[in-house]
Design an enzyme around this catalytic site. Structure first.
Site, PDB file in Angstrom:
ATOM      1  N   GLY A  13      19.256 104.192   1.924  1.00 56.80           N
ATOM      2  CA  GLY A  13      17.875 103.604   2.556  1.00 56.80           C
ATOM      3  C   GLY A  13      17.918 103.405   4.072  1.00 56.80           C
ATOM      4  N   ARG A  17      13.620  96.497   7.650  1.00 53.43           N
ATOM      5  CA  ARG A  17      13.461  95.154   8.216  1.00 53.43           C
ATOM      6  C   ARG A  17      14.574  94.974   9.350  1.00 53.43           C
ATOM      7  NH1 ARG A  17      13.473  91.507   2.880  1.00 53.43           N
ATOM      8  NH2 ARG A  17      14.477  93.251   2.063  1.00 53.43           N
ATOM      9  N   GLN A  75      20.622 111.965  -1.571  1.00 57.89           N
ATOM     10  CA  GLN A  75      19.551 111.775  -2.208  1.00 57.89           C
ATOM     11  C   GLN A  75      18.415 112.320  -1.252  1.00 57.89           C
ATOM     12  OE1 GLN A  75      18.382 107.748  -2.597  1.00 57.89           O
ATOM     13  NE2 GLN A  75      16.883 107.984  -4.323  1.00 57.89           N
ATOM     14  N   ASN A 230      19.746  92.350   4.789  1.00 59.62           N
ATOM     15  CA  ASN A 230      18.446  93.015   4.962  1.00 59.62           C
ATOM     16  C   ASN A 230      17.666  92.803   6.023  1.00 59.62           C
ATOM     17  OD1 ASN A 230      18.114  93.754   1.996  1.00 59.62           O
ATOM     18  ND2 ASN A 230      18.170  91.620   1.652  1.00 59.62           N
ATOM     19  N   ALA A 383      47.237  98.739  47.404  1.00 59.06           N
ATOM     20  CA  ALA A 383      45.927  98.595  47.235  1.00 59.06           C
ATOM     21  C   ALA A 383      44.969  99.632  47.742  1.00 59.06           C
ATOM     22  CB  ALA A 383      45.697  96.929  47.813  1.00 59.06           C
ATOM     23  N   ASN A 389      40.309 112.973  41.701  1.00 57.41           N
ATOM     24  CA  ASN A 389      40.784 113.926  40.611  1.00 57.41           C
ATOM     25  C   ASN A 389      39.549 114.932  40.129  1.00 57.41           C
ATOM     26  OD1 ASN A 389      39.496 111.618  39.643  1.00 57.41           O
ATOM     27  ND2 ASN A 389      39.953 111.998  37.318  1.00 57.41           N
ATOM     28  N   TYR A 390      38.375 114.725  40.784  1.00 62.20           N
ATOM     29  CA  TYR A 390      37.226 115.481  40.152  1.00 62.20           C
ATOM     30  C   TYR A 390      36.736 116.111  41.305  1.00 62.20           C
ATOM     31  CZ  TYR A 390      32.605 116.582  37.953  1.00 62.20           C
ATOM     32  OH  TYR A 390      31.651 116.947  37.387  1.00 62.20           O
ATOM     33  N   ALA A 426      49.682 104.245  55.257  1.00 64.10           N
ATOM     34  CA  ALA A 426      48.601 103.703  54.692  1.00 64.10           C
ATOM     35  C   ALA A 426      47.571 104.345  55.447  1.00 64.10           C
ATOM     36  CB  ALA A 426      48.400 102.150  55.192  1.00 64.10           C
TER      37      ALA A 426
END
Length: 455
Positions: A13, A17, A75, A230, A383, A389-390, A426
């Protein structure tokens, strides 16, 4: 029982609703398709003798269970529940079934034990079905009895008091047990002469009564577990009941769940006794939480592995990632698919990882992105460090050796290797490999000039 009795789930089905583009049986409960809960209820009883009728967006239903061993019957036109049974009938016969249990695919609360009890009570009947007695029967099919014997099931919209008498509050729960050789004589006689123009499986009851077959309606009181879903309100109510049931199950298995009313756990998740969960949090998919692992509040996990002794601090997001023994994650960490933390590794606040593997005791305590990276044991990531990576087309790997120290605010442009024991100053942008036990600094020379002020 399983060798002669099978089950058929009606899941073709649209679910108008629900006001959704998804088939109704794919509406989500605790991150899983509603249909999965029906499978979980029936598979212990029927094993491989389980078929599902699909129709509306059938490919979407198949895709949702890709890689799992389910039998689907299509079906092509959704012409009602009786038509769905007709569509599957030849496959059921070919399997040599003596009986078939028919269940709606929108009953996520259905307990295995209830179906097992129903099978015992229905074993001598030609047609049997479950009934409920509700104070507000709504749109459910009404069960018509005469001297306590079932006469028919009449859909609410077709009920006529002049034909059947005062409208009863006993309704059809939509779960049937049918003797194959008896029903085969009746199935071709179903018609769509009703207000919906559909072929109803419920009409088998009246046809069986007319043929003096043994028809029984098994009364189940007001059991809410048998009600279908439903609309969105019913979906939400069902999800709340499932959530509570799963939490209680894990508590009884000695998992410590704080504020269990705020914890959402997938039916596929596995928690070991001694695991500790703080609500609110959400644990979805096939996540696994080991003993002595702690998942704090406001965390979201899907298909995550949290090993023994590991801690996931609040507001962390973990998806298809593995957290090793005694690791520490978060708060506010994000582990994306492919992230694997080895024993004792730590990733802290505002650290994101994707296909990265910090080795034993490695640390990235804050404000870091590690993508497509292999970090050696004992390495320290300062930090603001990012692995670049791309390149706009391809992803590349960064390798950081054992005991390496990456200074704060560094950018490691992959593909690149930082040797074991090396130190990156750093603020460096590293584009070339750094040998073992080396110091790498790649930043512009500082220039200091007098400050001019407006007079």
């Amino acid at each position: 029982m399983a060798s002669i009795t099978g089950a058929l789930i009606l899941a073709a089905g649209k679910g108008t609703r629900m006001h959704s583009d998804k088939p109704k049986v794919l509406q989500s409960i605790l991150g899983e398709p509603m249909l999965r809960f029906v499978y979980d209820a029936l598979e212990p009883l029927f094993g491989g003798n389980l078929w599902t009728v699909i129709g509306h967006k059938a490919d979407m239903v198949r895709e949702a269970f890709k890689g799992e061993d389910h039998r689907f019957v299509v079906q092509e036109k959704q012409l009602g529940t009786g038509h769905a049974l007709q569509a599957a009938w030849e496959e059921l016969k070919a399997a040599g079934l003596e009986r078939v249990v028919v269940v709606n695919g929108d009953t996520p609360l259905l307990p295995t034990s209830t179906v097992a009890t129903f099978l015992k009570e229905a074993m001598d009947a030609d047609v049997a079905f479950m009934t409920l007695t509700l104070p507000d029967p709504g749109a459910y099919g009404r069960v018509v009895r005469h001297n306590r014997r079932v006469v028919a099931i009449v859909e609410a919209k077709d009920y006529d008091e002049t034909l059947y008498g005062p409208e009863p509050d006993e309704i059809n729960a939509g779960i049937y047990c049918l003797r194959m050789d008896a029903v085969e004589k009746l199935l071709p006689r179903l018609t769509n002469a009703n207000k919906s123009g559909e072929y109803y499986i419920t009409d088998l009851v009246g046809l069986a009564v007319a043929e003096r077959m043994d028809v029984i309606g098994v009364e189940c009181g007001q059991d809410p577990n048998l009600l279908g879903v439903n609309d969105p309100a019913e979906l939400i109510r069902s999800e709340a009941l499932v959530r509570a049931r799963i939490a209680l199950n894990w508590i009884e298995k000695r998992v410590l769940i704080h504020a269990p009313e705020t914890v959402r756990i997938s039916p596929r998740a596995v928690l070991e006794p001694g695991a500790e969960i703080y609500g609110p949090c959400e644990i979805y998919g096939a996540s696994r939480i080991a003993r002595a692992a702690v998942v704090h509040s406001h965390c979201w996990l899907r298909d995550a592995v949290v090993a023994e002794g590991a801690t996931v601090h609040p507001f962390s997001h973990v998806e298809k990632a593995e957290i090793g023994p005694d690791c520490v994650v978060g708060p506010y960490a994000r582990l994306r698919p492919g992230a694997v933390m080895e024993e004792g590794a730590r990733v802290g606040n505002f650290v994101e990882m994707k296909k990265a593997r910090p080795g034993k005791g490695a640390k990235a305590n804050h404000l870091t992105y590690l993508g497509d990276a292999e970090v050696g044991p004992g390495a320290n990531i300062g930090a603001g460090t990012i692995t670049c990576n791309y390149d706009g087309v391809h992803k590349h790997k960064t390798v950081i050796g054992e005991g390496a120290f990456i200074g704060s605010n560094s950018a490691l442009v992959a593909p690149v290797t930082i040797g074991a024991g090396s130190l990156v100053g750093a603020g460096s942008v590293i584009t070339k490999d750094v040998p073992d036990d080396s110091l790498a600094i790649a930043r512009g020379r500082q220039t200091t000039l007098p400050r001019r002020r407006n007079s």
